[in-house]
Design a protein around this motif. Structure first.
Motif, PDB file in Angstrom:
ATOM      1  N   THR A   1      23.423  29.815  23.594  1.00 52.24           N
ATOM      2  CA  THR A   1      23.676  30.604  22.392  1.00 52.24           C
ATOM      3  C   THR A   1      23.733  32.061  22.825  1.00 52.24           C
ATOM      4  O   THR A   1      22.801  32.541  23.490  1.00 52.24           O
ATOM      5  N   VAL A   2      24.829  32.758  22.489  1.00 52.70           N
ATOM      6  CA  VAL A   2      24.927  34.178  22.827  1.00 52.70           C
ATOM      7  C   VAL A   2      24.946  34.968  21.516  1.00 52.70           C
ATOM      8  O   VAL A   2      25.756  34.698  20.622  1.00 52.70           O
ATOM      9  N   LEU A   3      24.029  35.920  21.422  1.00 49.37           N
ATOM     10  CA  LEU A   3      23.941  36.763  20.219  1.00 49.37           C
ATOM     11  C   LEU A   3      24.243  38.202  20.600  1.00 49.37           C
ATOM     12  O   LEU A   3      23.901  38.649  21.695  1.00 49.37           O
ATOM     13  N   ILE A   4      24.883  38.936  19.670  1.00 43.79           N
ATOM     14  CA  ILE A   4      25.019  40.378  19.810  1.00 43.79           C
ATOM     15  C   ILE A   4      24.467  40.961  18.506  1.00 43.79           C
ATOM     16  O   ILE A   4      24.796  40.464  17.418  1.00 43.79           O
ATOM     17  N   PRO A   5      23.607  41.967  18.575  1.00 47.30           N
ATOM     18  CA  PRO A   5      22.970  42.459  17.343  1.00 47.30           C
ATOM     19  C   PRO A   5      23.947  43.005  16.306  1.00 47.30           C
ATOM     20  O   PRO A   5      23.601  43.087  15.131  1.00 47.30           O
ATOM     21  N   ASP A   6      25.157  43.373  16.688  1.00 50.97           N
ATOM     22  CA  ASP A   6      26.177  43.768  15.709  1.00 50.97           C
ATOM     23  C   ASP A   6      27.554  43.431  16.281  1.00 50.97           C
ATOM     24  O   ASP A   6      28.032  44.097  17.208  1.00 50.97           O
ATOM     25  N   ALA A   7      28.188  42.400  15.708  1.00 47.99           N
ATOM     26  CA  ALA A   7      29.485  41.929  16.228  1.00 47.99           C
ATOM     27  C   ALA A   7      30.595  42.954  16.060  1.00 47.99           C
ATOM     28  O   ALA A   7      31.655  42.833  16.674  1.00 47.99           O
ATOM     29  N   ALA A   8      30.365  43.975  15.256  1.00 49.00           N
ATOM     30  CA  ALA A   8      31.401  45.004  15.056  1.00 49.00           C
ATOM     31  C   ALA A   8      31.418  46.038  16.187  1.00 49.00           C
ATOM     32  O   ALA A   8      32.254  46.948  16.186  1.00 49.00           O
ATOM     33  N   ALA A   9      30.493  45.901  17.153  1.00 43.22           N
ATOM     34  CA  ALA A   9      30.466  46.856  18.277  1.00 43.22           C
ATOM     35  C   ALA A   9      31.627  46.532  19.218  1.00 43.22           C
ATOM     36  O   ALA A   9      31.525  45.661  20.086  1.00 43.22           O
ATOM     37  N   GLY A  10      32.735  47.197  19.014  1.00 42.96           N
ATOM     38  CA  GLY A  10      33.956  46.913  19.788  1.00 42.96           C
ATOM     39  C   GLY A  10      34.086  47.829  20.991  1.00 42.96           C
ATOM     40  O   GLY A  10      33.103  48.326  21.526  1.00 42.96           O
ATOM     41  N   CYS A  11      35.327  48.057  21.431  1.00 39.77           N
ATOM     42  CA  CYS A  11      35.575  48.944  22.581  1.00 39.77           C
ATOM     43  C   CYS A  11      37.009  49.439  22.458  1.00 39.77           C
ATOM     44  O   CYS A  11      37.941  48.635  22.403  1.00 39.77           O
ATOM     45  N   SER A  12      37.178  50.759  22.404  1.00 40.53           N
ATOM     46  CA  SER A  12      38.521  51.307  22.178  1.00 40.53           C
ATOM     47  C   SER A  12      39.448  51.001  23.352  1.00 40.53           C
ATOM     48  O   SER A  12      40.662  50.876  23.177  1.00 40.53           O
ATOM     49  N   LEU A  13      38.890  50.822  24.534  1.00 38.90           N
ATOM     50  CA  LEU A  13      39.719  50.488  25.704  1.00 38.90           C
ATOM     51  C   LEU A  13      40.213  49.040  25.610  1.00 38.90           C
ATOM     52  O   LEU A  13      41.399  48.765  25.824  1.00 38.90           O
ATOM     53  N   ALA A  14      39.310  48.114  25.282  1.00 40.22           N
ATOM     54  CA  ALA A  14      39.695  46.699  25.165  1.00 40.22           C
ATOM     55  C   ALA A  14      40.780  46.513  24.103  1.00 40.22           C
ATOM     56  O   ALA A  14      41.619  45.611  24.204  1.00 40.22           O
ATOM     57  N   GLU A  15      40.775  47.383  23.093  1.00 43.59           N
ATOM     58  CA  GLU A  15      41.768  47.239  22.015  1.00 43.59           C
ATOM     59  C   GLU A  15      43.163  47.724  22.401  1.00 43.59           C
ATOM     60  O   GLU A  15      44.099  47.576  21.635  1.00 43.59           O
ATOM     61  N   THR A  16      43.336  48.322  23.599  1.00 44.21           N
ATOM     62  CA  THR A  16      44.671  48.854  23.947  1.00 44.21           C
ATOM     63  C   THR A  16      45.652  47.767  24.389  1.00 44.21           C
ATOM     64  O   THR A  16      46.824  48.047  24.566  1.00 44.21           O
ATOM     65  N   ILE A  17      45.176  46.535  24.610  1.00 42.10           N
ATOM     66  CA  ILE A  17      46.122  45.461  24.979  1.00 42.10           C
ATOM     67  C   ILE A  17      45.643  44.127  24.410  1.00 42.10           C
ATOM     68  O   ILE A  17      44.450  43.821  24.469  1.00 42.10           O
ATOM     69  N   ASN A  18      46.599  43.360  23.838  1.00 40.66           N
ATOM     70  CA  ASN A  18      46.242  42.015  23.343  1.00 40.66           C
ATOM     71  C   ASN A  18      47.025  40.952  24.127  1.00 40.66           C
ATOM     72  O   ASN A  18      47.833  41.277  25.006  1.00 40.66           O
ATOM     73  N   GLY A  19      46.754  39.697  23.813  1.00 42.75           N
ATOM     74  CA  GLY A  19      47.357  38.596  24.544  1.00 42.75           C
ATOM     75  C   GLY A  19      48.885  38.628  24.517  1.00 42.75           C
ATOM     76  O   GLY A  19      49.545  38.412  25.540  1.00 42.75           O
ATOM     77  N   ASP A  20      49.481  38.930  23.353  1.00 40.71           N
ATOM     78  CA  ASP A  20      50.957  38.952  23.252  1.00 40.71           C
ATOM     79  C   ASP A  20      51.540  40.045  24.140  1.00 40.71           C
ATOM     80  O   ASP A  20      52.550  39.843  24.813  1.00 40.71           O
ATOM     81  N   GLN A  21      50.897  41.205  24.135  1.00 43.08           N
ATOM     82  CA  GLN A  21      51.411  42.319  24.960  1.00 43.08           C
ATOM     83  C   GLN A  21      51.335  41.968  26.449  1.00 43.08           C
ATOM     84  O   GLN A  21      52.255  42.267  27.212  1.00 43.08           O
ATOM     85  N   LEU A  22      50.242  41.309  26.840  1.00 44.30           N
ATOM     86  CA  LEU A  22      50.111  40.948  28.256  1.00 44.30           C
ATOM     87  C   LEU A  22      51.149  39.884  28.635  1.00 44.30           C
ATOM     88  O   LEU A  22      51.782  39.964  29.697  1.00 44.30           O
ATOM     89  N   ARG A  23      51.365  38.896  27.753  1.00 50.40           N
ATOM     90  CA  ARG A  23      52.357  37.860  28.061  1.00 50.40           C
ATOM     91  C   ARG A  23      53.738  38.493  28.238  1.00 50.40           C
ATOM     92  O   ARG A  23      54.487  38.140  29.146  1.00 50.40           O
ATOM     93  N   ALA A  24      54.068  39.468  27.384  1.00 48.39           N
ATOM     94  CA  ALA A  24      55.378  40.136  27.489  1.00 48.39           C
ATOM     95  C   ALA A  24      55.470  40.923  28.802  1.00 48.39           C
ATOM     96  O   ALA A  24      56.511  40.916  29.475  1.00 48.39           O
ATOM     97  N   TRP A  25      54.384  41.571  29.216  1.00 44.15           N
ATOM     98  CA  TRP A  25      54.371  42.366  30.466  1.00 44.15           C
ATOM     99  C   TRP A  25      54.541  41.443  31.672  1.00 44.15           C
ATOM    100  O   TRP A  25      55.278  41.741  32.607  1.00 44.15           O
ATOM    101  N   LYS A  26      53.846  40.269  31.624  1.00 38.08           N
ATOM    102  CA  LYS A  26      53.955  39.298  32.723  1.00 38.08           C
ATOM    103  C   LYS A  26      55.386  38.782  32.851  1.00 38.08           C
ATOM    104  O   LYS A  26      55.889  38.591  33.960  1.00 38.08           O
TER     105      LYS A  26
END
Ligand code: 13P
Ligand code: SF4
Length: 331
Positions: free
Chosen positions: A85-110
């Motif tokens: 079981t993995v818990l994070i005290p607040d699931a809304a804690a994101g990362c502005s760097l991680a948000e700069t690329i998603n799966g579709d964008q990476l597939r298109a780049w590949k």
């Protein structure tokens, strides 16, 4: 998401005892990134950088991992320890760097670069990791790229400053770099850095490779504007190791300010000064002592990763943890 029964603004006087008792009751291990608030760093079972914490997550015996960091880090822990079981005290804690690329964008780049090896910094979502050949962190990015045959093209993502640093050190011209950045590190301005280094001619300088902006801090280092002999480009875990070893009276620190706490803990005689006091990651600071208590009490927020995505992502993360030196401390 379960509704909280704890007022997140009021901490009980016996907060520490409660956290430790609940962790024991839940058979939970608390992991904290070096940018967490001091109270959380001080109570965690292990504090470290993203690579060190991933290695620990892969090996823990406890049935629950409470990850005090940002969401992609907790996701990495889930990928590596799928049955826990993995818990994070607040699931809304994101990362502005991680948000700069998603799966579709990476597939298109590949698709534009068939046959290229995809190297993703660990600051990415599980979906992006599933499309990746090998992950890296700031502490092993150079070694990861060096492990790839020189004649093979590399797609490096998502951080442009870490990418530029790796390209400079490996001398590869067949490396394509995604133009993402972390808003906190991009705000550590080359001009400020230069002024501070000039004002403190005897100070050492620790720079996280994500640092950038129009005049990249790393460019200043590699072009000799900032003297290389007193400059170290390091992951957050590498900074802790370097702080233990230094005899300098003062060290200027170019990264998120939460780092200073851990540096002062391992070396009480050196003065550690942030290059930019406003370099605060609001996502890291979403994990508060009260939310940690709530997490342990209520089992929130649980991290889920689709099994197929986790299985594909695990291959790239496991390749990453096999390369480089661990940097995490047991409290
Ligand atoms: P480290 O891998 O050096 O811990 O860095 C993680 C991070 O998010 C830096 O902003
Ligand atoms: Fe992401 Fe930047 Fe925060 Fe690190 S400091 S977690 S890269 S937003």
């Amino acid at each position: 998401m379960t509704e909280s029964t704890v007022n997140v603004d009021v901490l009980p006087g016996d907060w520490r005892e409660q956290v430790l008792a609940l962790a024991a009751e839940r058979d939970a291990v608390i992991l904290a990134h070096n940018y967490q608030v001091p109270e959380i760093q001080d109570i965690a079972h292990h504090v470290g950088d993203s690579l060190g914490l991933s290695r620990i997550a892969a090996q823990v015996e406890a049935s629950t991992i409470v990850f005090c960091g940002v969401h992609f880090m907790a996701e990495s822990a889930k990928i590596l320890a799928y049955d826990k079981t993995v818990l994070i005290p607040d699931a809304a804690a994101g990362c502005s760097l991680a948000e700069t690329i998603n799966g579709d964008q990476l597939r298109a780049w590949k698709a534009e670069h068939p046959g290229a090896v995809v190297v993703s910094y660990v600051n990415t979502t599980a979906e992006v990791k599933a499309e990746t050949d090998i992950c890296c962190t700031s502490s092993n990015a150079v070694e990861v790229v060096e492990s790839i045959p020189r004649d093979q093209e590399v797609l490096f993502l998502p951080d442009q400053f870490l990418g530029a640093h790796v390209q400079r050190l490996t001398g590869r011209d067949n490396m394509h770099i995604w133009m993402g950045e972390c808003h906190v590190h991009a705000g550590i301005n080359g001009a400020d850095l230069r002024a501070q280094v000039e004002a403190e001619p005897d100070a050492e300088l620790f720079v996280h490779p994500e640092c950038g902006c129009a005049t990249s801090a790393l460019y200043l280092v590699s072009s000799g504007v900032v003297p290389a002999e007193r400059t170290k480009v390091l992951s957050t875990g590498g900074m802790v190791d370097a702080a233990r070893a230094t005899t300098a009276a003062k060290v200027l620190v170019a990264t998120e300010t939460g780092m200073i706490h851990q540096l002062e803990k391992v070396n009480s005689t050196t003065e550690f000064v942030p290059v930019n006091r406003a370099a605060v990651c609001k996502y890291m600071k979403m994990i508060t002592p009260a939310k940690l208590l709530r997490s342990l009490r209520e089992g929130t927020d649980e991290v889920f990763v689709d099994r197929d995505i986790a299985d594909r992502a695990r291959r790239s993360v496991e390749r990453m943890i096999a390369i480089g030196t661990p940097s995490a401390t047991a409290e």
